[in-house]
Write an enzyme that holds these catalytic residues in place. Structure first.
Site, PDB file in Angstrom:
ATOM      1  N   HIS A 122       0.878  -1.182   0.000  1.00 11.17           N
ATOM      2  CA  HIS A 122       0.000   0.000   0.000  1.00 11.17           C
ATOM      3  C   HIS A 122       0.917   1.234   0.000  1.00 11.17           C
ATOM      4  O   HIS A 122       2.041   1.175   0.516  1.00 11.17           O
ATOM      5  CB  HIS A 122      -0.841  -0.053   1.280  1.00 11.17           C
ATOM      6  CG  HIS A 122      -1.868   1.021   1.416  1.00 11.17           C
ATOM      7  ND1 HIS A 122      -1.565   2.293   1.853  1.00 11.17           N
ATOM      8  CD2 HIS A 122      -3.210   1.013   1.219  1.00 11.17           C
ATOM      9  CE1 HIS A 122      -2.676   3.014   1.903  1.00 11.17           C
ATOM     10  NE2 HIS A 122      -3.686   2.266   1.522  1.00 11.17           N
ATOM     11  N   ASP A 199       3.449  -4.604   8.016  1.00  7.27           N
ATOM     12  CA  ASP A 199       2.237  -3.798   7.894  1.00  7.27           C
ATOM     13  C   ASP A 199       1.062  -4.761   8.080  1.00  7.27           C
ATOM     14  O   ASP A 199       0.743  -5.544   7.182  1.00  7.27           O
ATOM     15  CB  ASP A 199       2.216  -3.125   6.518  1.00  7.27           C
ATOM     16  CG  ASP A 199       0.904  -2.397   6.248  1.00  7.27           C
ATOM     17  OD1 ASP A 199      -0.050  -2.563   7.030  1.00  7.27           O
ATOM     18  OD2 ASP A 199       0.835  -1.671   5.244  1.00  7.27           O
ATOM     19  N   GLN A 202      -4.137  -5.175   6.945  1.00  4.18           N
ATOM     20  CA  GLN A 202      -5.126  -6.119   6.412  1.00  4.18           C
ATOM     21  C   GLN A 202      -5.052  -7.480   7.099  1.00  4.18           C
ATOM     22  O   GLN A 202      -5.993  -8.264   7.022  1.00  4.18           O
ATOM     23  CB  GLN A 202      -4.930  -6.318   4.903  1.00  4.18           C
ATOM     24  CG  GLN A 202      -5.133  -5.063   4.073  1.00  4.18           C
ATOM     25  CD  GLN A 202      -6.551  -4.526   4.145  1.00  4.18           C
ATOM     26  OE1 GLN A 202      -7.494  -5.230   4.501  1.00  4.18           O
ATOM     27  NE2 GLN A 202      -6.716  -3.265   3.821  1.00  4.18           N
ATOM     28  N   LYS A 225      -9.968  -0.774  10.836  1.00  6.22           N
ATOM     29  CA  LYS A 225     -10.122  -1.967   9.997  1.00  6.22           C
ATOM     30  C   LYS A 225     -10.346  -3.192  10.869  1.00  6.22           C
ATOM     31  O   LYS A 225     -10.331  -4.327  10.394  1.00  6.22           O
ATOM     32  CB  LYS A 225      -8.883  -2.163   9.131  1.00  6.22           C
ATOM     33  CG  LYS A 225      -8.675  -1.050   8.090  1.00  6.22           C
ATOM     34  CD  LYS A 225      -7.506  -1.385   7.198  1.00  6.22           C
ATOM     35  CE  LYS A 225      -6.929  -0.187   6.497  1.00  6.22           C
ATOM     36  NZ  LYS A 225      -7.693   0.254   5.342  1.00  6.22           N
ATOM     37  N   CYS A 363      -4.899   2.556  -3.533  1.00  7.19           N
ATOM     38  CA  CYS A 363      -3.648   3.081  -2.969  1.00  7.19           C
ATOM     39  C   CYS A 363      -2.513   2.075  -3.125  1.00  7.19           C
ATOM     40  O   CYS A 363      -1.659   1.950  -2.226  1.00  7.19           O
ATOM     41  CB  CYS A 363      -3.804   3.477  -1.495  1.00  7.19           C
ATOM     42  SG  CYS A 363      -4.941   4.823  -1.273  1.00  7.19           S
TER      43      CYS A 363
END
Ligand code: 7TS
Length: 405
Positions: A122, A199, A202, A225, A363
């Site tokens: 991202h 990261d 997600q 999220k 993104c």
């Protein structure tokens, strides 16, 4: 067995009709809906214990501080971090990565050094590193991706050099749903003593994260999220790195003593939390983690895996649909195109049928460039989505194709 129908009532936003049809919300990779318990916790904070933290001796301030710090402890348990000193509250994944790129960069990245990311990132895990590299006169290197949307790791050994100062990779691609073999990347980086940032924006919602077992050096995620409020996120960092990193922002809360000649900084984690923190939303995040734990994470993940398997089969069998990315392992996300229809047009018509999906580059423009497309349609799933909703999406696709002849 986990039953999504049972939890749907907990989410007020899911109870509405859009354009006269029951909302099908399939944009969960952008943000999830919030359960009532989270919404109530945020407003409850303002109604009862609203006060600044870590500074007052008065009752409300103590209550707010207790709630804020017990949220930190809840996050520590969620990630199985060794100590709550290693849990820093931020505005979200973006700020967490910026903090590391900036602060770790200043401490550890020097002229001629290298930073390694992947082609699945991202923009939030690309641009901060580009900026840090430009500032430190270092070079950004990229692990490539294959036609299926999996990272090509055969040459990882050559990409990791004696100049590599940090590796920063996502655990799940927001654009394709690829599950990245972060364990293997961490293992290989660590054989050269290179720290790794994951990261987790997600990943956190669909998989077990144990930072001790993973042995990652940094881990980031966003509350919004994970069924939590917007404007709050987490950075986990190993104490031995955080201790050596200069503050990211400066001001109140992060200091120990200040004179006009000299400042000494506060201890971890406060050193990285300058100014008044987002107490209400941190408390909301605490409740969101509690909600998912009480619902039963393992059962939820199993259900989500079945749902995405069903959705993939169903979409593959829907005429005109081309799935973008066929990774070995997938979580949360399916990207696709509809033959002959621009994603934006298709998304707009599908929306008119009450089905919310995302269109565009998500993104992750380098991913789109890799596949030679401007963008995709993306359906992304959460614990409250159902097989019936997947069917509604496919009906909407069929109708869209009919409309376009
Ligand atoms: N990293 C990944 C993998 C993401 O998917 C996102 C947001 C971010 C970082 C940034 O998170 P933020 O909370 O700081 O904004 N992804 C998306 C998306 O896929 N659609 O909207 C936002």
């Amino acid at each position: 067995m986990f039953d999504p129908q049972k939890v749907r009532n907990d989410f007020p936003a899911l109870q509405q009709d859009i354009y006269g049809k029951p909302l099908v919300y399939l944009d969960n990779a952008a943000t999830t809906q919030k359960p009532r318990i989270v919404i109530d916790a945020v407003s409850g904070y303002y109604e009862s214990i609203n006060s600044n933290v870590h500074r007052g001796v008065h009752y409300l301030s103590q209550k707010a501080t207790e709630a804020y710090e017990s949220a930190r402890e809840r996050v520590r348990r969620l990630l199985n971090a060794g100590h709550s000193r290693e849990i820093i509250f931020t505005r979200g994944t973006t700020e967490s990565i910026n903090l590391v790129a900036h602060s770790f960069g200043r401490a550890f990245i020097h002229e001629g050094d290298e930073v390694l990311i992947s082609a699945l990132e991202h923009h939030a895990n690309i641009v901060p590193w580009q900026m840090a590299c430009a500032e430190r006169k270092a070079m950004l290197k990229v692990i490539p991706v294959d036609d299926n949307g999996d990272l090509i790791l055969e040459n990882l050994d050559q990409l990791l050099t004696e100049k590599t100062r940090i590796v920063a990779v996502t655990c799940v691609s927001n654009a394709l749903g690829t599950v990245v073999p972060v364990r293997e990347i961490i293992r290989m980086a660590h054989t050269r003593d290179i720290p790794v940032l994951i990261d987790g924006a997600q990943g956190i919602v669909h998989m077990k994260v144990d930072v001790k077992e993973l042995d990652c050096d940094f881990f980031c995620f966003s509350g919004h999220k994970f069924y939590g409020p917007m404007g709050v996120g987490v950075l986990y960092g190993k104490e031995r790195f955080l201790e050596q990193m200069p503050p990211y922002q400066t001001g109140g809360e992060m200091i120990s003593t200040v004179t006009f000649d000299k400042v000494t900084f506060n201890e971890l984690p406060f050193r990285f939390e300058a100014g008044t923190p987002n107490v209400a939303d941190v408390i909301g995040l605490d409740k969101a983690i509690g909600y998912v734990s009480d619902t039963g994470m393992e059962e939820v993940w199993k259900y989500e895996a079945e749902l995405i398997h069903y959705a993939l089969q169903k979409l593959q069998n829907t005429p005109g649909v081309r799935i973008i990315g066929h990774p070995m392992e997938r979580m949360g996300v399916i990207s696709f195109l509809i033959e002959g229809i621009h994603p934006y047009d298709a998304g707009t018509i599908i929306d008119r049928m009450g089905v919310a999906i995302r269109t565009g580059h998500h993104c992750a423009q380098p991913v789109m460039d890799r596949f030679g497309i401007p963008g995709t349609l993306r359906a992304s799933f959460a614990l409250y989505n159902t097989i019936g909703e997947v069917d509604r999406l496919c009906e909407a696709i069929n109708l869209t194709r009919k409309m376009f002849g």
